[in-house]
Write a protein that holds these residues in place. Structure first.
Motif, PDB file in Angstrom:
ATOM      1  N   GLN A 123      96.473  22.495  12.031  1.00 38.87           N
ATOM      2  CA  GLN A 123      97.516  23.179  12.948  1.00 38.87           C
ATOM      3  C   GLN A 123      98.901  23.042  12.251  1.00 38.87           C
ATOM      4  O   GLN A 123      99.703  23.399  12.739  1.00 38.87           O
ATOM      5  N   GLU A 124      99.172  22.061  11.571  1.00 39.38           N
ATOM      6  CA  GLU A 124     100.275  21.800  10.923  1.00 39.38           C
ATOM      7  C   GLU A 124     100.912  22.650   9.858  1.00 39.38           C
ATOM      8  O   GLU A 124     100.163  23.337   9.314  1.00 39.38           O
ATOM      9  N   ARG A 138      88.465   9.786  16.613  1.00 40.03           N
ATOM     10  CA  ARG A 138      89.629  10.062  16.341  1.00 40.03           C
ATOM     11  C   ARG A 138      89.925  10.665  15.008  1.00 40.03           C
ATOM     12  O   ARG A 138      90.748  11.474  14.808  1.00 40.03           O
ATOM     13  N   ARG A 145      87.998  13.011  13.783  1.00 41.40           N
ATOM     14  CA  ARG A 145      87.657  14.321  13.693  1.00 41.40           C
ATOM     15  C   ARG A 145      88.923  15.092  14.426  1.00 41.40           C
ATOM     16  O   ARG A 145      89.253  16.171  14.206  1.00 41.40           O
ATOM     17  N   GLU A 146      89.353  14.385  15.750  1.00 39.62           N
ATOM     18  CA  GLU A 146      90.542  15.155  16.193  1.00 39.62           C
ATOM     19  C   GLU A 146      91.832  15.157  15.327  1.00 39.62           C
ATOM     20  O   GLU A 146      92.408  16.055  15.362  1.00 39.62           O
ATOM     21  N   GLY A 147      91.882  14.046  14.731  1.00 38.03           N
ATOM     22  CA  GLY A 147      93.112  14.128  13.735  1.00 38.03           C
ATOM     23  C   GLY A 147      92.932  15.378  12.502  1.00 38.03           C
ATOM     24  O   GLY A 147      93.747  15.997  12.374  1.00 38.03           O
ATOM     25  N   THR A 169      96.484  22.228   4.120  1.00 41.41           N
ATOM     26  CA  THR A 169      95.607  22.041   5.376  1.00 41.41           C
ATOM     27  C   THR A 169      94.363  22.605   5.420  1.00 41.41           C
ATOM     28  O   THR A 169      93.730  22.773   6.549  1.00 41.41           O
ATOM     29  N   ASN A 176      87.075  22.022   8.115  1.00 38.99           N
ATOM     30  CA  ASN A 176      85.878  22.496   9.186  1.00 38.99           C
ATOM     31  C   ASN A 176      84.574  21.820   8.665  1.00 38.99           C
ATOM     32  O   ASN A 176      83.686  21.596   9.456  1.00 38.99           O
ATOM     33  N   ASN A 217     105.418  19.837   5.977  1.00 41.59           N
ATOM     34  CA  ASN A 217     105.711  19.103   6.901  1.00 41.59           C
ATOM     35  C   ASN A 217     105.910  17.381   6.581  1.00 41.59           C
ATOM     36  O   ASN A 217     104.824  16.989   5.792  1.00 41.59           O
ATOM     37  N   LYS A 256      91.435  18.165  13.284  1.00 41.84           N
ATOM     38  CA  LYS A 256      91.623  19.311  13.907  1.00 41.84           C
ATOM     39  C   LYS A 256      92.940  19.607  13.900  1.00 41.84           C
ATOM     40  O   LYS A 256      93.550  20.705  13.832  1.00 41.84           O
ATOM     41  N   HIS A 257      93.717  18.437  14.244  1.00 48.32           N
ATOM     42  CA  HIS A 257      95.380  18.718  14.432  1.00 48.32           C
ATOM     43  C   HIS A 257      96.085  19.032  13.040  1.00 48.32           C
ATOM     44  O   HIS A 257      97.070  19.806  12.970  1.00 48.32           O
ATOM     45  N   ILE A 258      95.505  18.359  12.014  1.00 45.20           N
ATOM     46  CA  ILE A 258      95.895  18.703  10.456  1.00 45.20           C
ATOM     47  C   ILE A 258      96.089  20.397  10.272  1.00 45.20           C
ATOM     48  O   ILE A 258      96.911  20.856   9.695  1.00 45.20           O
TER      49      ILE A 258
END
Length: 133
Positions: free
Chosen positions: A49-50, A39, A41-43, A73, A91, A54, A45-47
């Motif tokens: 892209q923000e 979770r 790691r996925e979070g 980010t 990364n 925001n 990855k999404h950060i």
């Protein structure tokens, strides 16, 4: 099998069952840790892209969040122990988490094998005891 041997086997069975239960709980905890790593790691990855600035809710502790604005980010702070934090690129942290998941997965597999060995030993003792009855 005499009565004394039977008692010894019962004690051995009880110890094996206790050890198996302990290992089962370890497996459950490891699975939860792997899920948490996934979770996170996925979070991360999404950060990446923000959009900057925001609004979001950032955790202060378990179940407590504060409204915050996303200012970066690219980097995050990572705890390295003893209250010390270091800046790392997202990364780099994602790769680190992937490695932790892999190591935890290997440990989880080893622990599952250990559990299976305890269960097999307990089953063999149960068979011995049932034959004697």
């Amino acid at each position: 099998m005499n009565e004394e041997e039977k008692q010894q086997k019962l004690i051995e069975l009880q110890i094996l069952n206790q050890q198996a239960e302990y290992i089962r709980n370890q497996i459950i905890n490891m699975c939860e840790q792997v899920e948490n790593l996934q979770r996170l790691r996925e979070g991360l990855k999404h950060i990446g892209q923000e959009k900057l600035n925001n609004d979001m809710f950032a955790p202060l502790s378990s179940g407590v969040f504060i409204k915050a604005s996303l200012k970066d980010t690219e980097e995050v702070l990572v705890a390295v122990g003893a209250g010390v934090f270091v800046k790392k690129e997202i990364n780099e942290v994602i790769e680190m988490l992937q490695e932790q998941e892999e190591r935890m997965g290997l440990l989880l597999n080893q622990t599952k094998l250990e559990f299976e060995n305890f269960a097999k030993s307990a089953s063999e003792i149960e068979k011995e005891l049932s034959v004697e009855q």
